[in-house]
Each structure stands twice: as structure tokens, then as C-alpha cells.
Write an enzyme that holds these catalytic residues in place. Structure first.
Site, PDB file in Angstrom:
ATOM      1  N   LYS A 172       2.678  -5.466   2.888  1.00  0.00           N
ATOM      2  CA  LYS A 172       2.337  -4.643   4.056  1.00  0.00           C
ATOM      3  C   LYS A 172       0.966  -4.002   3.815  1.00  0.00           C
ATOM      4  O   LYS A 172       0.834  -3.074   3.023  1.00  0.00           O
ATOM      5  CB  LYS A 172       3.374  -3.550   4.322  1.00  0.00           C
ATOM      6  CG  LYS A 172       3.204  -3.022   5.746  1.00  0.00           C
ATOM      7  CD  LYS A 172       3.647  -1.623   5.986  1.00  0.00           C
ATOM      8  CE  LYS A 172       2.731  -0.550   5.521  1.00  0.00           C
ATOM      9  NZ  LYS A 172       1.416  -0.484   6.220  1.00  0.00           N
ATOM     10  N   GLU A 248      -0.004   3.026  -8.341  1.00  0.00           N
ATOM     11  CA  GLU A 248      -1.366   3.472  -8.635  1.00  0.00           C
ATOM     12  C   GLU A 248      -1.719   4.479  -7.563  1.00  0.00           C
ATOM     13  O   GLU A 248      -1.840   4.128  -6.384  1.00  0.00           O
ATOM     14  CB  GLU A 248      -2.343   2.299  -8.571  1.00  0.00           C
ATOM     15  CG  GLU A 248      -2.281   1.390  -9.759  1.00  0.00           C
ATOM     16  CD  GLU A 248      -3.145   0.159  -9.568  1.00  0.00           C
ATOM     17  OE1 GLU A 248      -4.117   0.227  -8.800  1.00  0.00           O
ATOM     18  OE2 GLU A 248      -2.818  -0.861 -10.167  1.00  0.00           O
ATOM     19  N   CYS A 282     -10.155   4.940  -5.703  1.00  0.00           N
ATOM     20  CA  CYS A 282      -9.385   5.943  -6.441  1.00  0.00           C
ATOM     21  C   CYS A 282     -10.069   6.305  -7.760  1.00  0.00           C
ATOM     22  O   CYS A 282      -9.791   7.339  -8.344  1.00  0.00           O
ATOM     23  CB  CYS A 282      -7.967   5.455  -6.692  1.00  0.00           C
ATOM     24  SG  CYS A 282      -7.910   3.974  -7.695  1.00  0.00           S
ATOM     25  N   GLU A 384      -7.670  15.618  -4.261  1.00  0.00           N
ATOM     26  CA  GLU A 384      -8.425  14.385  -4.023  1.00  0.00           C
ATOM     27  C   GLU A 384      -8.932  14.380  -2.590  1.00  0.00           C
ATOM     28  O   GLU A 384      -8.165  14.556  -1.648  1.00  0.00           O
ATOM     29  CB  GLU A 384      -7.509  13.163  -4.233  1.00  0.00           C
ATOM     30  CG  GLU A 384      -8.246  11.851  -4.027  1.00  0.00           C
ATOM     31  CD  GLU A 384      -7.334  10.623  -4.025  1.00  0.00           C
ATOM     32  OE1 GLU A 384      -6.326  10.610  -3.292  1.00  0.00           O
ATOM     33  OE2 GLU A 384      -7.631   9.673  -4.757  1.00  0.00           O
TER      34      GLU A 384
END
Ligand SMILES: NC(=O)C1=CN([C@@H]2O[C@H](COP(=O)(O)OP(=O)(O)OC[C@H]3O[C@@H](n4cnc5c(N)ncnc54)[C@H](O)[C@@H]3O)[C@@H](O)[C@H]2O)C=CC1
Ligand SMILES: O=C(O)/C=C/C=C(\O)C(=O)O
Length: 480
Positions: A172, A248, A282, A384
Site C-alpha cells: 500500500k 522504520e 527520515c 520531527e
């Protein structure tokens, strides 16, 4: 279009795919419903029992090489599709995203062939002994949930080892970036991947394909890259089925620059680690710590780098940075810019929206931004952001730099810039992260362990770590 059981499926229920470059509608995407996800799981299960489950390793690997060849044969289409969905620069798409998409299949098709199994001779009281050996079996039906920042690269980073290990997959992609996944389904179809082995379902997370898939009792394992909060939601959904998980997640990565570093290399490398892909990787640096004696000079040099970045049409050869992924994401990044200002930051450069006086003003462009002057407690130092920004802080001692770099809830990556060899090893090894780079950033070797600690993830992928995650080792003990 979805791709399930070897067929392209239109559910008739569509969502719009919007260009981040100028806000226009790129196309309509067919959203998978629960019934289609059920069909994908059933089809995957049947494939495990059928031709795929019985296929030799050599044949499986040959097919994966053919997938890599198929991506390369349609390289320009993949590049164009990735750029249209994300707005990333031509340079980034053609030198990183799409080549890695193909490389992932080749790398894992080759690595799986040399995956060893364990064997132990065991003493027994009667002196005859026993032999233990393990065989690697596939996990079964693996759900692959991918984000929008490196769509093909990150999806294939999971698909390739999962398929190499003999699993069937249901992918997906992010609702923001459906295009290269759909092209990949066409490649899988054309090279003859048996039906049910690779399935693709489009849609959103909660209440849509993402949730239907991760909560599905027929799914054996979930591999996910994305935001830490989403990882937590998926973990809850998977808990009832006690599924294997590989995550992750986000990062709040630090760079430490010592006065003994090669100044120009440290500036160039840090600018790249902050602004690549609009800061939407990331691994990008968002916190920069610089030894006080070179602080002012470093900040001034980073300002020059940020202001030299060419922001513009992704297709222009000299564009360094396109828009961020969407207006929604730009609003999020802008809210962090505002919060930094509210907390008293000095805006070294940027902090707003660039103006073009053309259709790009309808896009999601944002200025590369550098802040100084905030404490470690400021919101922008803790959360973040995932945009083209960093905050630069001075430090006086190595111990202080290490403490500040490690003082985060995240632990994905760090970079250390120094020409002192002992310090390089000493500091790199003290970093509470999964990946530390010294005098470099994003230097990737697909055989190395990849992942994060703390909020940045669960488990490791890359090389033998991926193959271990996607396999179920079974021990056989033979009394001699
Ligand atoms: N660190 C990273 O690698 C990434 C971080 N982000 C950050 O996450 C923020 C949100 O962006 P999103 O695209 O919404 O990222 P996300 O982490 O929510 O989405 C990633 C993938 O997970 C799916 N998903 C979302 N919720 C789900 C659920 N409950 N169950 C199953 N699947 C689910 C999405 O459809 C997408 O395919 C961004 O603003 C950015 O800051 C986004 C992408 C990658
Ligand atoms: O595997 C790579 O080279 C890059 C990985 C990047 C991510 O996992 C991310 O941005 O989420």
C-alpha cells in the site's frame, strides 16, 4: 489502479491525486475497499500454496532480476511519475529514487542466494549426539506500508527482500504517491510474477486500505516506514494477531561539527543532509551542533548554501529543490517555523513561502530555513518536522555535543564531522542511533543494518537483517 490476483482492478471509488507543484489534479486513483483487501490476502495465500511456493530459488531470483530490468526499461516513465507525484527534482529522481528501485531487487535477489542456514552438533547423554539444522521458510502474507517521500525506493526496499525470501506481498503506497507503485505493478505483470505474489492496494490509513490491511487476520507480518505515531497505531492494530513487525520511523537527526573538521566539506555535507529532497528524508539533519570557535563562520556559510539553492520547476535541470509533498504538509512545516519564532529563534534565512508569479504559487513550495538561538527544549528541537530546515546550536566541549545530540526521543541517524580519527570513532560510537556517518551523509551500502532506536523504529532492515526479518527459521533436530 489496484492490482490484485494478477488483475488490474478499478473499485469505482476514486480519490484525487493532487500535484504539489501547481495544485492541479494529476489523476483519479481507485481506492481499495475492504473486499478488495480480503481478495488480495486470499490471492496471496493461494500463491503461497501454488507455483510461487514451489518455485526454485534460482527461478525466483531470476524473476526479481527481470523486475529490475523492467524498471530500467521504463526508466523515464518512472522518473516522470515520481516527479509528478512528489515534485522532487529531476536530479533526485533520476540519480537516487528510480535507480535504487531497480537496485533493491538486484541486491536482494543476489543476497538471498548466499543466505546461510545454521547447523550445530549437539552432545547427547548416550554419546551418539544429534544434529540441529535450520531451514528458512517465508513468513507468508506480508503487508508493505510505504510513505510518500521516497515512494519507489522505500517500497521496493521492503518488497524485494520479502519476495526474495519467498513471501507474497500486499503493498500500500501513500495516498500522496500512487503512480510509481502502479507502474511497478505493470512491470510485475509483464515479467510474469505469478498472480497473487505481488498485490497493490491504493488508499488511506485509518478507515481505508491501510487499516484494513494492517488489522487483517490473514496478514502474517507488517513492514512500515513513516511517522512514529502511525507506527504506534499500526502496532496496536497488529497486536491482536501478534504479527511480526518491522518499523522504520521518524528521526530528529543531529550533526556534530568540530572545529578540526574540513570546514568546506562539513558545510557542503551538512547543507546536503538538511535540504536534500526538501528535508523530507527520515535521515535528514534537523539539529546541527557546531563547536563555538567556528560557529559564526559556519552559520554564515550555511546561510550562503541555503540561499544558493534553486527552488523551482522539478523538470528544470538546475532545480535543487521542488515543493514539499502537499499543502497540508507545508502548513505543518510552516507551523513549526512559527513556533520557532514564537519561542524566540533568530531566523538566519528563509522562514516563509517563495513567490514566483506563475502557477507554482499554487504549489506547496517553502523556503529553506535556518534558525539559531533556541534551547534544547524548544518544540522545533524536539519534534520531527520533515521539511527544509535546521536549527544550529554552539557547543564548547565534546561531552556537551554528545549529550545534546543524544538528548532526543528519536534515534535514527547522526553525522560527525572531524579530522581527528580517535574522536571520530569515539563520538560516532557514543551516538544513540541506528546509523552514524563520519565526514559523510547518506552514503548507503544495502548490506548494512538500517533502522533506528527509541521512537525511530523497531528492528533492522538491510542485507542479512532484511532476509532474517522476512524469513521464519525452523530448526530440525536429528538424533544420530
Ligand atoms: N520519517 C519518515 O520516514 C516519514 C515521516 N513522515 C511524517 O509523517 C507526517 C504524516 O505524513 P503521512 O503521509 O500521513 O505519514 P504516515 O506515517 O501517516 O503515512 C505513511 C503510510 O502509512 C499509511 N497509514 C497512515 N495511517 C495508517 C494506519 N492507521 N494504518 C495503516 N496505514 C496507515 C499511509 O497511508 C501511508 O501509506 C508527515 O508530515 C511527516 O512529518 C511522513 C513520511 C515518512
Ligand atoms: O534506504 C534508504 O536509502 C533511505 C531510507 C529513508 C527512509 O527510510 C525514510 O526517509 O523514511
Amino acid at each position: 489502479m489496484n492490482y490484485v490476483d494478477g488483475e488490474f482492478v478499478d473499485t469505482g471509488n476514486c480519490f484525487e491525486n493532487i500535484s504539489p507543484v501547481d495544485g492541479t489534479v494529476i489523476n483519479q486513483v481507485s481506492e481499495a475497499d475492504r473486499a478488495l483487501v480480503d481478495r488480495a490476502v486470499a490471492s496471496g495465500r493461494a500463491a503461497l500454496e501454488g507455483e510461487w511456493g514451489k518455485m526454485t530459488l534460482a527461478k525466483r531470483c531470476e524473476l526479481l532480476h527481470n523486475v529490475a530490468d523492467g524498471i530500467e526499461a521504463r526508466f523515464d516513465e518512472f522518473v516522470a511519475a515520481e516527479m509528478a507525484d512528489t515534485g522532487k527534482s529531476f536530479f533526485q529522481a533520476r540519480t537516487i529514487d528510480i535507480p535504487r528501485g531497480a537496485a533493491n531487487f538486484r541486491a536482494f535477489a543476489d543476497m538471498v542466494k548466499s543466505q546461510p542456514s545454521e547447523c550445530f552438533h549437539t552432545d547427547t547423554p548416550d554419546g551418539r549426539g544429534a544434529l540441529n539444522y535450520s531451514v528458512n521458510k517465508p513468513l507468508g502474507v506480508v503487508a508493505v506500508i510505504a510513505p510518500w517521500n521516497l515512494p519507489l525506493l522505500l517500497m521496493t526496499w521492503k518488497l524485494a527482500p520479502a519476495m526474495a525470501a519467498g513471501n507474497v506481498v500486499i503493498a500500500k503506497p501513500s495516498e500522496e504517491t500512487p503512480a510509481t507503485a502502479t507502474l511497478l505493478a505493470e512491470v510485475m505483470h509483464s515479467v510474469g510474477i505469478p498472480k497473487g505474489v505481488f498485490n497493490l492496494v491504493h488508499g488511506f490509513g485509518p478507515g481505508s486500505a491501510g487499516e484494513f490491511l494492517t488489522a487483517h487476520e490473514g496478514v502474517d507480518a507488517i513492514t512500515f516506514t513513516g511517522e512514529s505515531r502511525t507506527g504506534s497505531a499500526i502496532m496496536k492494530a497488529a497486536a491482536d494477531g501478534v504479527k511480526s513487525l518491522s518499523f522504520e520511523l521518524g528521526g530528529k537527526n543531529a550533526a556534530i561539527i568540530f572545529a578540526d573538521s574540513d570546514f568546506d566539506e562539513a558545510v557542503a555535507g551538512t547543507a546536503r543532509s538538511v535540504f536534500t529532497n526538501g528535508g523530507q528524508v527520515c535521515l535528514c539533519t534537523e539539529r546541527v551542533y557546531v563547536e563555538r570557535s567556528i560557529f559564526d563562520k559556519f552559520v554564515a556559510a550555511m546561510k550562503v548554501k541555503a540561499e544558493a539553492l534553486k527552488i523551482g520547476w522539478p523538470l528544470d535541470e538546475d532545480t535543487d529543490m521542488g515543493p514539499v509533498i502537499s499543502h497540508k504538509h507545508r502548513d505543518k512545516v510552516l507551523s513549526y517555523y512559527a513556533s520557532a519564532r514564537d519561542e524566540g529563534a533568530t531566523v538566519v534565512t528563509g522562514g516563509g513561502i517563495p513567490e514566483f508569479a506563475d502557477d507554482r504559487d499554487n504549489g506547496a513550495f517553502i523556503q529553506p530555513t535556518i534558525f539559531t538561538g533556541l534551547s534544547e527544549q524548544a518544540k522545533i528541537q524536539r519534534e520531527e518536522v520533515f521539511g527544509p530546515l535546521c536549527h544550529i546550536t554552539p557547543f564548547d566541549t565534546e561531552a556537551q555535543a554528545v549529550a545534546m545530540a543524544n538528548g532526543s526521543d528519536y534515534g535514527l541517524a547522526a553525522t560527525v564531522w572531524t579530522t581527528n580519527l580517535q574522536r571520530a570513532h569515539r563520538v560516532a560510537q557514543q551516538m544513540e542511533v541506528g546509523i552514524a556517518w563520519v565526514n559523510s551523509w547518506y552514503l548507503r551500502d544495502l548490506r548494512t543494518p538500517f533502522g533506528g532506536v527509541k521512537l525511530s523504529g523497531v528492528g533492522r532492515e538491510g542485507g542479512v537483517h532484511s532476509l532474517a526479518f522476512y524469513a521464519e527459521p525452523m530448526n530440525i533436530c536429528i538424533k544420530l
